[in-house]
Scaffold this motif. Sequence first.
Motif, short mmCIF file in Angstrom:
data_model
loop_
_atom_site.label_atom_id
_atom_site.label_comp_id
_atom_site.label_asym_id
_atom_site.label_seq_id
_atom_site.Cartn_x
_atom_site.Cartn_y
_atom_site.Cartn_z
N SER A 55 0.83 -1.21 0.00
CA SER A 55 0.00 0.00 0.00
C SER A 55 0.86 1.26 0.00
O SER A 55 0.58 2.21 -0.74
CB SER A 55 -0.94 -0.01 1.21
OG SER A 55 -1.89 -1.03 1.11
N HIS A 91 -6.82 5.93 2.67
CA HIS A 91 -6.78 4.58 2.10
C HIS A 91 -6.63 3.53 3.20
O HIS A 91 -5.90 3.73 4.18
CB HIS A 91 -5.62 4.47 1.13
CG HIS A 91 -5.56 3.18 0.37
ND1 HIS A 91 -6.57 2.77 -0.47
CD2 HIS A 91 -4.63 2.20 0.34
CE1 HIS A 91 -6.25 1.60 -1.00
NE2 HIS A 91 -5.09 1.22 -0.52
N ARG A 126 -5.84 -2.76 1.55
CA ARG A 126 -6.10 -2.80 0.10
C ARG A 126 -4.77 -2.58 -0.59
O ARG A 126 -4.45 -1.47 -1.02
CB ARG A 126 -7.12 -1.73 -0.31
CG ARG A 126 -8.54 -1.98 0.17
CD ARG A 126 -9.50 -0.97 -0.42
NE ARG A 126 -10.85 -1.12 0.10
CZ ARG A 126 -11.78 -1.93 -0.40
NH1 ARG A 126 -11.49 -2.66 -1.46
NH2 ARG A 126 -12.98 -2.00 0.14
N ILE A 132 -3.95 -1.09 -4.76
CA ILE A 132 -4.31 0.18 -5.37
C ILE A 132 -3.26 0.50 -6.42
O ILE A 132 -2.06 0.27 -6.21
CB ILE A 132 -4.40 1.29 -4.31
CG1 ILE A 132 -4.70 2.63 -5.00
CG2 ILE A 132 -3.17 1.36 -3.45
CD1 ILE A 132 -4.89 3.79 -4.07
N ASN A 133 -3.70 1.01 -7.56
CA ASN A 133 -2.74 1.25 -8.63
C ASN A 133 -2.70 2.73 -9.03
O ASN A 133 -3.48 3.54 -8.55
CB ASN A 133 -3.06 0.37 -9.84
CG ASN A 133 -4.48 0.59 -10.37
OD1 ASN A 133 -4.94 1.73 -10.49
ND2 ASN A 133 -5.18 -0.50 -10.67
N ILE A 139 -5.97 4.38 -10.40
CA ILE A 139 -6.95 4.81 -9.40
C ILE A 139 -6.54 6.15 -8.79
O ILE A 139 -7.35 7.06 -8.63
CB ILE A 139 -7.10 3.75 -8.29
CG1 ILE A 139 -7.73 2.47 -8.86
CG2 ILE A 139 -7.95 4.28 -7.13
CD1 ILE A 139 -7.78 1.32 -7.86
N CYS A 187 -8.57 9.75 -8.99
CA CYS A 187 -8.98 10.52 -7.82
C CYS A 187 -8.45 11.95 -7.87
O CYS A 187 -9.20 12.91 -7.62
CB CYS A 187 -8.47 9.83 -6.55
SG CYS A 187 -9.29 8.27 -6.18
N VAL A 232 -13.99 5.98 -4.54
CA VAL A 232 -13.67 4.99 -5.56
C VAL A 232 -14.72 3.88 -5.51
O VAL A 232 -15.00 3.34 -4.43
CB VAL A 232 -12.25 4.42 -5.33
CG1 VAL A 232 -11.96 3.28 -6.30
CG2 VAL A 232 -11.21 5.52 -5.48
N GLN A 243 -14.81 1.33 -2.55
CA GLN A 243 -13.44 0.96 -2.22
C GLN A 243 -12.79 2.18 -1.56
O GLN A 243 -13.44 3.17 -1.27
CB GLN A 243 -12.68 0.55 -3.48
CG GLN A 243 -13.25 -0.64 -4.23
CD GLN A 243 -12.41 -1.04 -5.42
OE1 GLN A 243 -11.79 -0.22 -6.09
NE2 GLN A 243 -12.37 -2.34 -5.68
N THR A 244 -11.51 2.07 -1.31
CA THR A 244 -10.72 3.24 -0.95
C THR A 244 -9.57 3.33 -1.97
O THR A 244 -9.27 2.33 -2.63
CB THR A 244 -10.15 3.15 0.48
OG1 THR A 244 -9.23 2.07 0.58
CG2 THR A 244 -11.24 3.00 1.50
N GLY A 274 -12.91 2.42 -9.81
CA GLY A 274 -11.95 1.63 -9.06
C GLY A 274 -11.40 0.48 -9.89
O GLY A 274 -11.34 0.56 -11.12
N ASN A 313 -8.35 -4.10 -6.59
CA ASN A 313 -8.20 -3.29 -5.37
C ASN A 313 -9.01 -3.92 -4.23
O ASN A 313 -9.87 -3.29 -3.62
CB ASN A 313 -8.67 -1.86 -5.66
CG ASN A 313 -8.37 -0.89 -4.53
OD1 ASN A 313 -7.46 -1.09 -3.73
ND2 ASN A 313 -9.16 0.16 -4.47
#
Length: 232
Positions: free
Chosen positions: A36, A103, A107, A110-111, A114, A118, A130, A160-161, A205, A209
């Motif tokens: 993360s 976040h 998770r 996350i890429n 994403i 945001c 997301v 998601q976050t 998202g 994720n």
Amino acid sequence: MKNCAIILASGTGSRLGLDIPKQFYKINDKTVLEYSIEAFENHKAISSVIIVSHPDYIDLTKEISFKYSKVRGVIKGGSTRQKSAYNALNALAGKWIDNVLIHDAVRPFINSDIIDNCIKALEKYQAVNVVLPVSDTIIEIDENNLIKKVPDRALIKRCQTPQCFRYAVIKEAHELAQNENYNSATDDCSLVLRYDLTPVYAAEGSEDNIKITYPSDIIIAKEILKRKNKRL
């Protein structure tokens, strides 16, 4: 614009059945937390990262986190997710941060797309969540377990976050919650909506994720990593 990532890593992960919180579980010789952190560390638009840790794991969190150049601090989490996020926002007071991306540490996949989505959305909106489409039919039931309503699936999304905000907006939302003595929020967007501060935009998202919650999620995580490594 200065964008700060707040990574919430203060959970205990009891549902996973491990002897350590799940953010410290290693997948392919790297902890979930490290994956993360690295996503934000390696993104050029992120200027800083704050980690929120369970008080019992502050030293371990620092040991893992401070090898990353963008990590500016590790702070103690609260008894709830809401309180942990509030602690992080207070730690950023006066730091001239424009936007925050909050976040979940668990998770780990996350890429950059994403994060891009945001930050781009924050140019127009002051709050962003997301989301993903829902494939199953969703029902609403009553207290007797009888179906009351079948909402339109096209208008239902999975959250998601990260959840992302202009710093001033989410700080105000948390301050209003404190003044009301409201401590039941399970996410940050719900506070913004509770006080009708600003519309919340739904950004795209990713199925990768995932949130690591149950033992089966570890298996899925390993498969995601295997697929990612094949692309390299």
